[in-house]
Design a protein around this motif. Structure first.
Motif, short mmCIF file in Angstrom:
data_model
loop_
_atom_site.label_atom_id
_atom_site.label_comp_id
_atom_site.label_asym_id
_atom_site.label_seq_id
_atom_site.Cartn_x
_atom_site.Cartn_y
_atom_site.Cartn_z
N GLU A 112 0.85 -1.20 0.00
CA GLU A 112 0.00 0.00 0.00
C GLU A 112 0.88 1.25 0.00
OE1 GLU A 112 -3.19 0.49 -0.42
OE2 GLU A 112 -3.46 -1.68 -0.68
N ASP A 113 1.90 1.22 0.86
CA ASP A 113 2.81 2.35 0.99
C ASP A 113 4.24 1.86 0.71
OD1 ASP A 113 4.43 4.43 1.68
OD2 ASP A 113 3.53 4.76 3.67
N PRO A 114 4.73 2.04 -0.55
CA PRO A 114 6.04 1.48 -0.91
C PRO A 114 7.21 2.10 -0.15
CG PRO A 114 4.87 2.39 -2.83
CD PRO A 114 4.13 2.83 -1.64
N SER A 115 6.97 3.21 0.56
CA SER A 115 8.06 3.81 1.33
C SER A 115 8.27 3.07 2.66
CB SER A 115 7.78 5.29 1.62
OG SER A 115 6.66 5.40 2.49
N PHE A 120 7.13 -9.51 7.44
CA PHE A 120 7.40 -10.87 6.96
C PHE A 120 6.16 -11.48 6.34
CE2 PHE A 120 11.06 -10.74 9.95
CZ PHE A 120 12.05 -10.98 9.00
N GLU A 121 4.97 -11.09 6.84
CA GLU A 121 3.72 -11.64 6.31
C GLU A 121 3.52 -11.25 4.84
OE1 GLU A 121 3.95 -10.11 9.36
OE2 GLU A 121 3.95 -12.07 10.34
N GLN A 122 4.15 -10.14 4.43
CA GLN A 122 3.99 -9.68 3.04
C GLN A 122 5.06 -10.25 2.10
OE1 GLN A 122 3.98 -5.52 4.41
NE2 GLN A 122 2.04 -5.25 3.34
N LEU A 123 6.01 -10.99 2.65
CA LEU A 123 7.11 -11.53 1.83
C LEU A 123 6.88 -13.01 1.53
CD1 LEU A 123 10.17 -9.95 3.71
CD2 LEU A 123 9.01 -9.08 1.67
#
Ligand code: CO
Ligand code: ZN
Length: 330
Positions: A112-115, A120-123
């Motif tokens: 959502e926010d690339p900054s 770990f849940e998103q990898l």
């Protein structure tokens, strides 16, 4: 020495799965030691016998931080959790190797926010599979990061310098040590990164009179680093304190005197967070005077841990000086 370091850092051996590294270390130390043994937790113990009774335990850990598969989705992507202190910001785009030889790259869901750093849940790990059925990795499989050694001349860069550089220092010290008035136990420990577990049982079994770990420590010599009086290239660091231990002041004194007497450069280390095998040696049984010789290292727990070759060589000289004379703790 660089050839040995290359062999050590390029072996995949995360916590609990030290076997491939133990084979490398065992081949190195067997011709040098009087006795070599492996205990139930996988610690490798090499004894150098001497004339006297004082027992000195040295410890450097064989394990490295890594990843463990927790779930394989229907498209063959691997979800994972960590073995030891891995951070998500050092994972993205990283390459890993599973113990069964499968390679993978770490990708991320759309953020959502690339900054922001992903969690770990998103990898996930992409191992080149397209279904759960053809995935070469199953739940519970373990991986290490994959990076070759970079030789920058006076600097060396690799994953797992923590603590393969300590392992190299112990092997070279054993090689250099012609004679000793002590019984010196060179312990290559397991499961340090998940809580100093190998050194805990090894220290109990060996019941040493003095304990010294050899591990990496952070530095304060990079742009806007946290304040720390340790730099690469200014000598091995004699630990005064870290996040888990106060070194015995008599051990600090013993090390400082030996460095001065032998004109070996050294630094004093005060580390805010993290600890080493020395912590559990100090509090084993009824207690043991303990300390640590640290190798200054930048970017600890990233795939590009960086050390200075002179610090490594001087650490070997310092340990050889400490072990080759009688000890008088004051
Ligand atoms: Co570590
Ligand atoms: Zn370490």
């Amino acid at each position: 020495m660089k050839a040995l370091v290359k062999k050590l850092v390029e072996t995949t051996a995360p916590s609990g799965y030290e076997k491939p590294l133990r084979a490398v270390v065992q081949a190195e130390v067997t011709p040098l030691a009087d006795e070599v043994s492996v205990d139930a937790l996988g610690n490798l113990v090499a004894l150098k016998k001497g004339s006297g009774d004082l027992k000195i335990m040295l410890s450097a850990h064989m394990d490295e931080i890594g990843l463990i598969a927790t779930h394989i989705d229907e498209n063959g992507f691997v979800r994972f959790t960590t073995l030891g202190g891995v951070r998500p910001n050092t994972c993205l785009g990283g390459r890993v190797r599973f113990l069964n030889g499968a390679s993978g790259v770490i990708g991320s869901e759309r953020l959502e926010d690339p900054s922001k750093t992903p969690t770990f849940e998103q990898l996930f790990i992409d191992v080149g599979a397209s279904s759960r059925k053809d995935c070469p990795v199953k739940v519970g499989d373990v991986a290490g990061f994959e990076r070759p050694l970079i030789d920058m001349g006076s600097r060396m860069v690799a994953k797992s310098m923590d603590d393969r550089i300590g392992v190299a220092v112990l092997i070279e010290t054993l090689r250099m040590l012609q004679q000793t008035p002590h019984q010196v136990y060179f312990v290559f420990s397991t499961q340090e990164e998940v809580g100093l577990r190998g050194a805990t049982t090894a220290a109990y079994a060996l019941d040493p009179d003095i304990g010294v770990s050899v591990d990496v420590t952070g530095t304060g010599d990079t742009p806007k680093a946290g304040k720390m009086e340790v730099s690469l290239g200014k000598g091995p660091a004699i630990k005064v304190r870290d996040g888990g231990m106060l070194s015995d002041p008599r051990i600090v004194d013993w090390m400082v005197k030996a460095a001065k007497k032998n004109k070996i450069p050294y630094q004093l280390e005060i580390l805010e967070g993290g600890t080493t095998d020395a912590r559990v040696m100090q509090v084993t049984r009824a207690g043991v005077p303990a300390g640590c010789v640290s190798i200054p290292c930048r970017y600890v727990h990233s795939p590009s841990e960086t050390v200075d070759v002179n610090d490594v060589e001087n650490a070997v000289k310092l340990l050889a000086a400490l072990l080759s004379s009688p000890v008088q703790l004051e």
